[in-house]
Design a protein around this motif. Sequence first.
Motif, PDB file in Angstrom:
ATOM      1  N   LEU A   3       4.662   1.290  -1.851  1.00  0.00           N
ATOM      2  CA  LEU A   3       3.772   0.711  -2.857  1.00  0.00           C
ATOM      3  C   LEU A   3       4.563   0.334  -4.111  1.00  0.00           C
ATOM      4  CD1 LEU A   3       1.001  -0.030  -3.959  1.00  0.00           C
ATOM      5  CD2 LEU A   3       0.692   2.369  -4.614  1.00  0.00           C
ATOM      6  N   ILE A   4       5.473   1.200  -4.528  1.00  0.00           N
ATOM      7  CA  ILE A   4       6.302   0.915  -5.700  1.00  0.00           C
ATOM      8  C   ILE A   4       7.158  -0.330  -5.458  1.00  0.00           C
ATOM      9  CG2 ILE A   4       8.275   1.762  -7.042  1.00  0.00           C
ATOM     10  CD1 ILE A   4       5.602   2.940  -7.868  1.00  0.00           C
ATOM     11  N   PHE A   5       7.665  -0.476  -4.242  1.00  0.00           N
ATOM     12  CA  PHE A   5       8.466  -1.657  -3.906  1.00  0.00           C
ATOM     13  C   PHE A   5       7.630  -2.932  -4.043  1.00  0.00           C
ATOM     14  CE2 PHE A   5       9.893  -4.770  -0.718  1.00  0.00           C
ATOM     15  CZ  PHE A   5      11.187  -4.993  -1.166  1.00  0.00           C
ATOM     16  N   PHE A  62       4.682   6.740 -13.579  1.00  0.00           N
ATOM     17  CA  PHE A  62       4.430   5.315 -13.347  1.00  0.00           C
ATOM     18  C   PHE A  62       4.564   4.524 -14.649  1.00  0.00           C
ATOM     19  CE2 PHE A  62       1.718   1.566 -13.079  1.00  0.00           C
ATOM     20  CZ  PHE A  62       2.209   0.982 -11.929  1.00  0.00           C
ATOM     21  N   GLY A  63       4.157   5.128 -15.762  1.00  0.00           N
ATOM     22  CA  GLY A  63       4.290   4.439 -17.045  1.00  0.00           C
ATOM     23  C   GLY A  63       5.737   4.120 -17.360  1.00  0.00           C
ATOM     24  N   ILE A  64       6.645   5.079 -17.131  1.00  0.00           N
ATOM     25  CA  ILE A  64       8.065   4.839 -17.394  1.00  0.00           C
ATOM     26  C   ILE A  64       8.620   3.817 -16.411  1.00  0.00           C
ATOM     27  CG2 ILE A  64      10.337   5.909 -17.555  1.00  0.00           C
ATOM     28  CD1 ILE A  64       8.309   6.675 -19.754  1.00  0.00           C
ATOM     29  N   TYR A  65       8.234   3.952 -15.148  1.00  0.00           N
ATOM     30  CA  TYR A  65       8.649   2.951 -14.147  1.00  0.00           C
ATOM     31  C   TYR A  65       8.202   1.555 -14.569  1.00  0.00           C
ATOM     32  CZ  TYR A  65       7.310  -0.128 -10.327  1.00  0.00           C
ATOM     33  OH  TYR A  65       7.065  -1.242  -9.567  1.00  0.00           O
ATOM     34  N   CYS A  80      20.362  -6.468 -12.610  1.00  0.00           N
ATOM     35  CA  CYS A  80      20.643  -5.661 -11.414  1.00  0.00           C
ATOM     36  C   CYS A  80      20.796  -4.186 -11.762  1.00  0.00           C
ATOM     37  CB  CYS A  80      21.904  -6.166 -10.717  1.00  0.00           C
ATOM     38  SG  CYS A  80      21.754  -7.842 -10.041  1.00  0.00           S
ATOM     39  N   VAL A  81      21.403  -3.901 -12.920  1.00  0.00           N
ATOM     40  CA  VAL A  81      21.545  -2.507 -13.361  1.00  0.00           C
ATOM     41  C   VAL A  81      20.162  -1.898 -13.612  1.00  0.00           C
ATOM     42  CG1 VAL A  81      22.429  -0.994 -15.178  1.00  0.00           C
ATOM     43  CG2 VAL A  81      23.849  -2.859 -14.319  1.00  0.00           C
ATOM     44  N   LEU A  82      19.256  -2.656 -14.220  1.00  0.00           N
ATOM     45  CA  LEU A  82      17.893  -2.168 -14.446  1.00  0.00           C
ATOM     46  C   LEU A  82      17.187  -1.877 -13.121  1.00  0.00           C
ATOM     47  CD1 LEU A  82      16.698  -4.515 -17.354  1.00  0.00           C
ATOM     48  CD2 LEU A  82      17.064  -2.048 -17.493  1.00  0.00           C
ATOM     49  N   LEU A  83      17.361  -2.755 -12.146  1.00  0.00           N
ATOM     50  CA  LEU A  83      16.748  -2.520 -10.834  1.00  0.00           C
ATOM     51  C   LEU A  83      17.349  -1.286 -10.170  1.00  0.00           C
ATOM     52  CD1 LEU A  83      16.588  -6.209  -9.541  1.00  0.00           C
ATOM     53  CD2 LEU A  83      14.701  -4.806 -10.409  1.00  0.00           C
ATOM     54  N   PHE A  84      18.647  -1.076 -10.357  1.00  0.00           N
ATOM     55  CA  PHE A  84      19.286   0.137  -9.831  1.00  0.00           C
ATOM     56  C   PHE A  84      18.705   1.379 -10.501  1.00  0.00           C
ATOM     57  CE2 PHE A  84      22.867   3.247 -10.092  1.00  0.00           C
ATOM     58  CZ  PHE A  84      22.911   3.568  -8.744  1.00  0.00           C
ATOM     59  N   ALA A  85      18.392   1.292 -11.797  1.00  0.00           N
ATOM     60  CA  ALA A  85      17.773   2.417 -12.502  1.00  0.00           C
ATOM     61  C   ALA A  85      16.408   2.746 -11.904  1.00  0.00           C
ATOM     62  CB  ALA A  85      17.648   2.105 -13.989  1.00  0.00           C
ATOM     63  N   ILE A  86      15.664   1.709 -11.497  1.00  0.00           N
ATOM     64  CA  ILE A  86      14.370   1.959 -10.846  1.00  0.00           C
ATOM     65  C   ILE A  86      14.565   2.722  -9.551  1.00  0.00           C
ATOM     66  CG2 ILE A  86      12.404   0.829  -9.713  1.00  0.00           C
ATOM     67  CD1 ILE A  86      12.710  -1.437 -11.762  1.00  0.00           C
ATOM     68  N   VAL A  87      15.584   2.327  -8.780  1.00  0.00           N
ATOM     69  CA  VAL A  87      15.882   3.045  -7.536  1.00  0.00           C
ATOM     70  C   VAL A  87      16.187   4.521  -7.827  1.00  0.00           C
ATOM     71  CG1 VAL A  87      17.500   3.218  -5.609  1.00  0.00           C
ATOM     72  CG2 VAL A  87      16.712   0.966  -6.377  1.00  0.00           C
ATOM     73  N   ILE A 109      15.136   6.434 -10.369  1.00  0.00           N
ATOM     74  CA  ILE A 109      13.984   7.269 -10.751  1.00  0.00           C
ATOM     75  C   ILE A 109      12.999   7.411  -9.593  1.00  0.00           C
ATOM     76  CG2 ILE A 109      14.220   6.670 -13.192  1.00  0.00           C
ATOM     77  CD1 ILE A 109      11.666   4.961 -12.850  1.00  0.00           C
ATOM     78  N   VAL A 110      13.055   6.485  -8.620  1.00  0.00           N
ATOM     79  CA  VAL A 110      12.233   6.661  -7.415  1.00  0.00           C
ATOM     80  C   VAL A 110      12.807   7.790  -6.563  1.00  0.00           C
ATOM     81  CG1 VAL A 110      11.526   5.597  -5.240  1.00  0.00           C
ATOM     82  CG2 VAL A 110      11.344   4.307  -7.373  1.00  0.00           C
ATOM     83  N   ILE A 111      14.130   7.801  -6.408  1.00  0.00           N
ATOM     84  CA  ILE A 111      14.772   8.843  -5.603  1.00  0.00           C
ATOM     85  C   ILE A 111      14.747  10.181  -6.328  1.00  0.00           C
ATOM     86  CG2 ILE A 111      16.945   9.573  -4.535  1.00  0.00           C
ATOM     87  CD1 ILE A 111      17.652   6.614  -4.211  1.00  0.00           C
ATOM     88  N   PHE A 112      14.954  10.140  -7.647  1.00  0.00           N
ATOM     89  CA  PHE A 112      14.981  11.370  -8.442  1.00  0.00           C
ATOM     90  C   PHE A 112      13.922  11.283  -9.546  1.00  0.00           C
ATOM     91  CE2 PHE A 112      19.394  10.424  -7.102  1.00  0.00           C
ATOM     92  CZ  PHE A 112      19.610  11.507  -6.249  1.00  0.00           C
TER      93      PHE A 112
END
Length: 434
Positions: free
Chosen positions: A323-325, A365-368, A409-416, A418-421
Amino acid sequence: MSGVGLATLVLVLSLLVLLGSGVWIALSLLVAALIVFAYFAPLDPGSIIAATMWDASWSWALTALPLFVWMGEILMRSGLSSSLFRGLSPWVAGLPGGLMHVNVIGCGVMAAVSGSSAVTCATVGRMSIPELTARKYDRRMMIGSLAGAGTFGLLIPPSIIMIVYGVVAQQSVARLFIAGILPGLMLILLFSGYIALWSRLNPDKRGDLPERTTMAQKLAASKELLPVVGLIVAIIGSIYGGFATPTEAASIGILGALILALINGTLSGAMFTESLLSATRISCMISFIIACAACLSVAVGFADIPRVAAAWVQGMELSPTALIFVLTLFFLVLGCFLEGISILVLSSSVVLPMIQAAGIDPIWFGIYAVIVIECAQITPPVGFNLIVLKSMTGRGIGEIAWATFPFLCVLLFAIVLIVIFPQIVTVLPDLMLN
């Protein structure tokens, strides 16, 4: 097609037509709400819209918004950027990438007192662009790092968009502020890490090597940072220490910003009036958008769209990660056409029931959502930071966007991450407020 499906189609088409024709965002939301009421909700919208706009306008949490906006406007005109550059330069000069790190760390510091992405980008850019250009730093990296790091103003507290999310999602603003600290620090490290790696791989583009400084010189230069650090401590410390609400802390911040402007010799009657009028215009725009978005939320609620959308998501049996994706792609598409607050309030009526149905923590979710909306600040054609830098550098939006792409791309990596951790977001609120 079911009634709800038809209502959703009409709503989407209405918004596309209205927004595409250049109608104000707030009015587009209000007209779309009236269309939904007229054809899909068996109620007279008059009294409902009046009551909804009133309720959306007097929220106590929302009173912090114009105060933080005004504080940011004062700081942008206070000459703070010069102090930031002089104070940070000796400390970062020896790092791979040299003074380019001033863009990242300077934006991180400025974000902690401004609450706005555009203000952060403009304030730091006013000083760093001429200085880095004179030292022959790579123009693309200079512009890209500034545009990307300028988005920190959305995430590092106090954040205007977090106040808006807190009001819309009925979540604690103080808790959101605390949740944004570690992700904000993580982004600073990721951005600086990328700059250092790029510098190692492109030694011919690093610019003039700065002079080496002694520890005594570094400490002496740090005096330039004391005013802004004091302001950060006053604002953030008063909130986290339980001495002030976000609204009261914003009042402290305005007093501190005025004192800084007075010390720097930039406080005048014209500057005071200009900052106040600019803050009034911005705050009225945001408040109008929030009020009209609340009307749209009520309209789609009566049309049963959120319940059906949530049931649809449950029926698809998507995992929270899936869903997040999907939502990330959705927000990125919206980010090409709308600015951050509009994305948040426009999507909240449908997205919030979805995340509740999926069992996703609304604070997380707000931070995401804020990090995804940071991406919207640097995606053409409506990325605010791109527009700010276009006015400051005279370069085209396409060139600036291409220079900023690695930091997207770095911002998208940050999303990954916080999803994993997810603990990156949740650990501080759980420790400090439980």
